[in-house]
Design a protein around this motif. Structure first.
Motif, PDB file in Angstrom:
ATOM      1  N   ILE B  82      -6.801  11.436  17.729  1.00  0.00           N
ATOM      2  CA  ILE B  82      -6.328  12.835  18.593  1.00  0.00           C
ATOM      3  C   ILE B  82      -7.701  14.321  18.613  1.00  0.00           C
ATOM      4  O   ILE B  82      -8.364  14.556  17.546  1.00  0.00           O
ATOM      5  CB  ILE B  82      -4.752  13.257  17.400  1.00  0.00           C
ATOM      6  N   GLU B  83      -7.903  15.118  19.646  1.00  0.00           N
ATOM      7  CA  GLU B  83      -8.294  15.875  19.177  1.00  0.00           C
ATOM      8  C   GLU B  83      -6.950  17.411  19.065  1.00  0.00           C
ATOM      9  O   GLU B  83      -6.779  17.620  19.953  1.00  0.00           O
ATOM     10  CB  GLU B  83      -8.945  16.110  20.467  1.00  0.00           C
ATOM     11  N   PHE B  84      -8.215  18.202  18.219  1.00  0.00           N
ATOM     12  CA  PHE B  84      -7.239  19.367  17.941  1.00  0.00           C
ATOM     13  C   PHE B  84      -8.305  21.067  18.188  1.00  0.00           C
ATOM     14  O   PHE B  84      -9.348  20.408  17.047  1.00  0.00           O
ATOM     15  CB  PHE B  84      -6.197  19.360  16.807  1.00  0.00           C
ATOM     16  N   ASP B  96     -12.037  23.304  16.045  1.00  0.00           N
ATOM     17  CA  ASP B  96     -12.397  22.321  16.355  1.00  0.00           C
ATOM     18  C   ASP B  96     -12.597  20.769  15.641  1.00  0.00           C
ATOM     19  O   ASP B  96     -14.029  20.962  15.178  1.00  0.00           O
ATOM     20  CB  ASP B  96     -13.303  22.444  17.864  1.00  0.00           C
ATOM     21  N   ASN B  97     -11.475  20.023  15.596  1.00  0.00           N
ATOM     22  CA  ASN B  97     -11.982  18.644  15.018  1.00  0.00           C
ATOM     23  C   ASN B  97     -13.270  18.244  15.628  1.00  0.00           C
ATOM     24  O   ASN B  97     -13.803  17.286  14.833  1.00  0.00           O
ATOM     25  CB  ASN B  97     -10.489  18.255  14.428  1.00  0.00           C
ATOM     26  N   ASN B 101     -16.213  15.171  12.599  1.00  0.00           N
ATOM     27  CA  ASN B 101     -16.118  14.263  13.332  1.00  0.00           C
ATOM     28  C   ASN B 101     -14.348  13.564  13.172  1.00  0.00           C
ATOM     29  O   ASN B 101     -13.562  12.823  12.521  1.00  0.00           O
ATOM     30  CB  ASN B 101     -16.531  14.080  11.328  1.00  0.00           C
ATOM     31  N   ASN B 102     -13.740  14.591  13.864  1.00  0.00           N
ATOM     32  CA  ASN B 102     -12.770  13.627  14.187  1.00  0.00           C
ATOM     33  C   ASN B 102     -11.869  14.179  13.014  1.00  0.00           C
ATOM     34  O   ASN B 102     -10.983  12.983  13.068  1.00  0.00           O
ATOM     35  CB  ASN B 102     -12.443  12.867  14.637  1.00  0.00           C
ATOM     36  N   SER B 103     -11.509  14.913  12.609  1.00  0.00           N
ATOM     37  CA  SER B 103     -10.945  14.842  11.220  1.00  0.00           C
ATOM     38  C   SER B 103      -9.503  15.366  11.706  1.00  0.00           C
ATOM     39  O   SER B 103      -9.605  16.111  12.388  1.00  0.00           O
ATOM     40  CB  SER B 103     -11.350  16.126  10.421  1.00  0.00           C
TER      41      SER B 103
END
Lengths: 330, 148
Positions: B82-84, B96-97, B101-103
């Protein structure tokens, strides 16, 4: 083959029908809950006769461009009101002292019989419970968990607070981290149960009750201290920002699927309108924010927020909050 | 007649499955997302929904000065990461995650109180599929206990 299929299909269909019927009864948000409410509602606490908001009150309470923007968007929108646990934590971090005289007496549980009053007081008792726990008043916390359990049961929220929860709380009363985790878990159980059973309106009322209780405790504890440089006063005035979100949550829940206004939300709006007028006199300005990464992987959001209010307008907020909270616990 | 029975049975099963799928988000949030908040204390609020690939959601919340928070955004295993993004009221990007690393979590503290917006996006999976995947997405907040 057709006959065999019929023999096997009929009981299967009947069984499925029974299961689905039971499910829809259990889900509670629909007609079952309404009829129960009607039965309970004689003499309930609608302190206004309004069953529908007129245009003037609607525009005064909800009307601004930002709200319309959200409604027009197709994507899912969440509005997060501070939970009872967060509200209590904010009070403590702003320097509030504990005073159990201010809590809603747990002797009052019998008074609450309508969905709206039970939902409001589930929020109120959960804030009181959180407040007592944060100040290590363990026996009070235990008593208020029981009061919250009574409200949750009245709302048919199954398993949110069971006897096992009370036992766990009793065994860990002196471990604040565990106590806070239990409070957080029970509130999560209640709110998720309500939201997943299409009773978002009730979940919203619970949150409003808890939030108003926090505001009530803060306005009582601040006393007649000077306004300037008082962090508890700042915390109260900053609630104007949370109140914007409260209004959006109420707007989201004002109408049911058939476009009919929910009388519980209508009556809540009429009760909260004086607070809207009082907060309108508070000016909150925030500079642009920027995020700075710290060495410990914690970012700091740098910005400056200024809150301005006239002393007489602050006094008015205190009066209005007292009136609203009194009407909630009656 | 047989066809009608089948149709009714299918409709009932679909209703039952969709009811169940919705209920799964509660379990998902509790079991898969809440642990991400440790050692922060979960505020108790529940924000979760079934989202499809390509769908977006926004969350608005007021955060308070002096408080330290952890935001966790979790998606079901069937969904891509999921991107947030987090914005202030003036739409300045604060986090911006996808650049981290898409944290699934972000820790932050507030110098002053203000309302922030969290924008969530379920990206479309690079693997082509007949139907877009659907799964639970949960947004949770934790805070630090700020004193004895």
């Amino acid at each position: 083959m057709t006959r065999i299929l019929k023999i096997y299909t009929m009981p299967f269909l009947l069984a499925l029908f029974v299961i689905v019927s039971l499910n829809s009864c259990d889900s509670g948000g629909g007609s079952g809950d309404e009829s129960k409410d009607q039965a309970k509602s004689k003499g309930q606490d609608y302190d206004q006769n309004l069953t529908e908001l007129d245009t003037s009150l609607y525009n005064s309470f909800f009307g601004n461009d930002e709200l319309s923007e959200d409604i027009e968007q197709a994507k899912k929108i969440f509005h997060s009101i501070p939970s009872p646990l967060e509200t209590a934590m904010l009070l403590k971090s702003a320097g509030a002292e504990y005073d159990d005289v201010l809590l809603n007496s747990n002797d009052n549980v019998e008074r609450y019989t309508s969905t709206k009053s039970m939902a409001l007081n589930l929020g109120i008792y959960t804030t009181d419970l959180s407040f007592a726990s944060l100040f290590n008043y363990t026996q009070t916390a235990m008593d208020y968990m029981k009061a919250a359990k009574s409200m949750a049961e009245g709302l048919d929220i199954t398993d949110a607070i069971d006897n096992e929860t009370l036992e766990l709380l009793e065994e860990n009363l002196n471990q604040r981290d565990v106590v806070m985790d239990i409070i957080s878990e029970t509130f999560l159980n209640s709110s998720s149960y309500l939201k997943e059973n299409k009773r978002e309106d009730v979940a919203a009322i619970v949150l409003v009750g808890g939030w108003i209780e926090g505001l009530y405790l803060a306005t009582k504890l601040v006393g007649d201290e000077p306004i300037k440089g008082n962090s508890l006063v700042d915390r109260i005035l900053e609630q104007k920002l949370a109140f914007d979100i409260v209004r959006k949550v109420l707007a989201d829940n004002l109408e049911n699927e058939n476009g009919k206004q929910n009388p519980d939300i209508v009556s809540l709006v009429t009760q909260l309108q004086p607070l809207k007028e009082a907060f309108d006199k508070v000016k909150v300005t925030t500079t642009e924010a920027k995020s700075v990464q710290g060495a410990n992987q914690v970012s700091t959001i740098m910005s400056k927020t200024t809150v301005e209010v006239e002393p007489k307008d602050f006094e008015q907020i205190k009066v209005v909050v007292d009136q609203i909270r009194t009407s909630f616990i009656q | 007649m047989r066809r009608t029975y089948h149709l009714i049975a299918l409709l009932i099963v679909i209703t039952f499955i969709s009811f169940d799928a919705s209920a799964q988000c509660k379990g998902f949030a509790k079991k898969m997302c809440k642990p991400e908040l440790t050692p922060y204390i979960h505020d108790g609020n529940y924000h979760a929904a079934l989202l499809l690939e390509g769908e977006e959601a926004d969350l608005y919340k007021t955060f308070y000065s002096g408080q330290e928070y952890r935001l966790a955004v979790c998606g079901g295993a069937e969904l891509p990461d999921i991107e947030f993004k987090v914005y202030d009221a003036a739409k300045n990007l604060l986090y911006d995650n996808t650049k981290d690393n898409n944290s699934r979590v972000w820790d932050f503290k507030m110098q002053s109180s203000q309302q922030l917006k969290i924008e969530i996006k379920v990206p479309v999976s690079p693997k082509p599929a007949e139907e877009p995947m659907e799964g639970c997405v949960s947004i949770m907040f934790g805070f630090k206990d700020t004193g004895e």
